[in-house]
Design a protein around this motif. Structure first.
Motif, PDB file in Angstrom:
ATOM      1  N   CYS A 143     -69.000 -57.613 -12.021  1.00 34.64           N
ATOM      2  CA  CYS A 143     -67.593 -57.598 -12.441  1.00 34.64           C
ATOM      3  C   CYS A 143     -66.691 -58.408 -11.513  1.00 34.64           C
ATOM      4  O   CYS A 143     -65.481 -58.430 -11.704  1.00 34.64           O
ATOM      5  CB  CYS A 143     -67.081 -56.168 -12.527  1.00 34.64           C
ATOM      6  N   ALA A 144     -67.274 -59.043 -10.495  1.00 35.98           N
ATOM      7  CA  ALA A 144     -66.525 -59.830  -9.505  1.00 35.98           C
ATOM      8  C   ALA A 144     -65.446 -59.007  -8.817  1.00 35.98           C
ATOM      9  O   ALA A 144     -64.397 -59.509  -8.460  1.00 35.98           O
ATOM     10  CB  ALA A 144     -65.926 -61.076 -10.145  1.00 35.98           C
ATOM     11  N   GLY A 145     -65.715 -57.708  -8.646  1.00 36.68           N
ATOM     12  CA  GLY A 145     -64.786 -56.834  -7.943  1.00 36.68           C
ATOM     13  C   GLY A 145     -63.652 -56.312  -8.793  1.00 36.68           C
ATOM     14  O   GLY A 145     -62.779 -55.611  -8.300  1.00 36.68           O
ATOM     15  N   ASN A 146     -63.661 -56.611 -10.083  1.00 38.36           N
ATOM     16  CA  ASN A 146     -62.576 -56.175 -10.971  1.00 38.36           C
ATOM     17  C   ASN A 146     -62.759 -54.763 -11.508  1.00 38.36           C
ATOM     18  O   ASN A 146     -61.887 -54.256 -12.196  1.00 38.36           O
ATOM     19  CB  ASN A 146     -62.424 -57.147 -12.145  1.00 38.36           C
TER      20      ASN A 146
ATOM     21  N   TYR B 251     -60.010 -52.971 -24.155  1.00 35.78           N
ATOM     22  CA  TYR B 251     -61.298 -52.447 -24.610  1.00 35.78           C
ATOM     23  C   TYR B 251     -62.372 -52.544 -23.524  1.00 35.78           C
ATOM     24  O   TYR B 251     -63.535 -52.201 -23.757  1.00 35.78           O
ATOM     25  CB  TYR B 251     -61.779 -53.198 -25.858  1.00 35.78           C
ATOM     26  N   ASP B 252     -62.000 -53.026 -22.353  1.00 36.89           N
ATOM     27  CA  ASP B 252     -62.966 -53.137 -21.255  1.00 36.89           C
ATOM     28  C   ASP B 252     -63.469 -51.753 -20.842  1.00 36.89           C
ATOM     29  O   ASP B 252     -62.798 -50.741 -21.057  1.00 36.89           O
ATOM     30  CB  ASP B 252     -62.335 -53.827 -20.046  1.00 36.89           C
ATOM     31  N   VAL B 253     -64.654 -51.734 -20.248  1.00 32.91           N
ATOM     32  CA  VAL B 253     -65.267 -50.476 -19.788  1.00 32.91           C
ATOM     33  C   VAL B 253     -65.579 -50.600 -18.305  1.00 32.91           C
ATOM     34  O   VAL B 253     -65.644 -51.696 -17.751  1.00 32.91           O
ATOM     35  CB  VAL B 253     -66.561 -50.165 -20.573  1.00 32.91           C
ATOM     36  N   ALA B 254     -65.772 -49.449 -17.667  1.00 36.04           N
ATOM     37  CA  ALA B 254     -66.116 -49.444 -16.241  1.00 36.04           C
ATOM     38  C   ALA B 254     -67.446 -50.168 -16.037  1.00 36.04           C
ATOM     39  O   ALA B 254     -68.372 -50.037 -16.834  1.00 36.04           O
ATOM     40  CB  ALA B 254     -66.203 -48.018 -15.718  1.00 36.04           C
TER      41      ALA B 254
ATOM     42  N   PRO C 132     -72.988 -51.334 -12.644  1.00 39.95           N
ATOM     43  CA  PRO C 132     -73.592 -51.476 -11.308  1.00 39.95           C
ATOM     44  C   PRO C 132     -72.761 -50.889 -10.176  1.00 39.95           C
ATOM     45  O   PRO C 132     -73.291 -50.287  -9.248  1.00 39.95           O
ATOM     46  CB  PRO C 132     -73.772 -52.980 -11.143  1.00 39.95           C
ATOM     47  N   CYS C 133     -71.430 -51.045 -10.242  1.00 41.78           N
ATOM     48  CA  CYS C 133     -70.584 -50.549  -9.143  1.00 41.78           C
ATOM     49  C   CYS C 133     -69.890 -49.239  -9.497  1.00 41.78           C
ATOM     50  O   CYS C 133     -69.096 -48.728  -8.700  1.00 41.78           O
ATOM     51  CB  CYS C 133     -69.567 -51.596  -8.729  1.00 41.78           C
ATOM     52  N   LYS C 134     -70.136 -48.720 -10.687  1.00 41.23           N
ATOM     53  CA  LYS C 134     -69.509 -47.477 -11.148  1.00 41.23           C
ATOM     54  C   LYS C 134     -67.986 -47.571 -11.124  1.00 41.23           C
ATOM     55  O   LYS C 134     -67.292 -46.600 -10.855  1.00 41.23           O
ATOM     56  CB  LYS C 134     -69.973 -46.277 -10.313  1.00 41.23           C
ATOM     57  N   GLY C 135     -67.462 -48.764 -11.361  1.00 44.99           N
ATOM     58  CA  GLY C 135     -66.026 -48.956 -11.421  1.00 44.99           C
ATOM     59  C   GLY C 135     -65.327 -49.040 -10.081  1.00 44.99           C
ATOM     60  O   GLY C 135     -64.113 -48.922 -10.012  1.00 44.99           O
ATOM     61  N   THR C 136     -66.069 -49.273  -8.991  1.00 43.89           N
ATOM     62  CA  THR C 136     -65.441 -49.369  -7.673  1.00 43.89           C
ATOM     63  C   THR C 136     -65.205 -50.802  -7.232  1.00 43.89           C
ATOM     64  O   THR C 136     -64.436 -51.043  -6.309  1.00 43.89           O
ATOM     65  CB  THR C 136     -66.306 -48.684  -6.596  1.00 43.89           C
ATOM     66  N   GLY C 137     -65.916 -51.754  -7.836  1.00 40.20           N
ATOM     67  CA  GLY C 137     -65.766 -53.157  -7.461  1.00 40.20           C
ATOM     68  C   GLY C 137     -66.654 -53.587  -6.305  1.00 40.20           C
ATOM     69  O   GLY C 137     -66.651 -54.741  -5.919  1.00 40.20           O
ATOM     70  N   LYS C 138     -67.408 -52.647  -5.745  1.00 38.84           N
ATOM     71  CA  LYS C 138     -68.290 -52.986  -4.614  1.00 38.84           C
ATOM     72  C   LYS C 138     -69.612 -52.247  -4.768  1.00 38.84           C
ATOM     73  O   LYS C 138     -69.688 -51.211  -5.412  1.00 38.84           O
ATOM     74  CB  LYS C 138     -67.623 -52.628  -3.285  1.00 38.84           C
ATOM     75  N   VAL C 139     -70.652 -52.819  -4.163  1.00 40.15           N
ATOM     76  CA  VAL C 139     -71.976 -52.198  -4.182  1.00 40.15           C
ATOM     77  C   VAL C 139     -72.593 -52.308  -2.791  1.00 40.15           C
ATOM     78  O   VAL C 139     -72.233 -53.187  -2.004  1.00 40.15           O
ATOM     79  CB  VAL C 139     -72.917 -52.871  -5.215  1.00 40.15           C
ATOM     80  N   GLN C 140     -73.517 -51.399  -2.519  1.00 36.55           N
ATOM     81  CA  GLN C 140     -74.248 -51.481  -1.260  1.00 36.55           C
ATOM     82  C   GLN C 140     -75.539 -52.232  -1.487  1.00 36.55           C
ATOM     83  O   GLN C 140     -76.245 -51.996  -2.465  1.00 36.55           O
ATOM     84  CB  GLN C 140     -74.566 -50.088  -0.720  1.00 36.55           C
TER      85      GLN C 140
END
Length: 109
Positions: free
Chosen positions: A15-18, A51-54, A57-65
């Motif tokens: 999501c490029a952090g969005n 209509y966008d959804v969370a 991969p990041c669960k809607g946070t914009g970041k991943v480990q």
């Protein structure tokens, strides 16, 4: 699943952090005839991302480990490479199976 104690946070590539992604229902796009059937309110909602959804991969946070390879020991790196190879093999097998199923459906099986 591979586990490591050496992790770092990075911006989600999906999501490029969005924190949001386009709804999967629109992944193949919208035809002009479908667009013409929509009301102006529906078109505006679509264009504004209503209509966008969370992002999954990041669960809607914009970041991943992700694993921080620079902090891993040699043994951890070896284990991580093994994990990546196994994951790649599984993805390749899934693609091959999906292609075979699609070919069978095209032949009427």
């Amino acid at each position: 699943m591979f586990r490591t104690r050496h992790l770092k946070w990075v911006i989600c590539e999906s999501c490029a952090g969005n924190c949001k992604r386009e709804h999967p229902a629109f992944s193949n796009g919208i035809t002009s005839s479908e667009w013409a059937e929509w009301t102006p309110e529906e078109q505006e909602t679509y264009m504004s991302g209503g209509y966008d959804v969370a992002c999954d991969p990041c669960k809607g946070t914009g970041k991943v480990q992700v694993p921080d390879v620079s902090r891993m020991s040699f043994g951890e790196k070896r284990e991580y490479v093994k994990y990546l190879r196994e994951e790649a093999a599984e993805r390749r097998l899934s693609r091959e199976m999906a292609a075979e199923i699609a070919a069978e459906r095209r032949m009427g099986c």
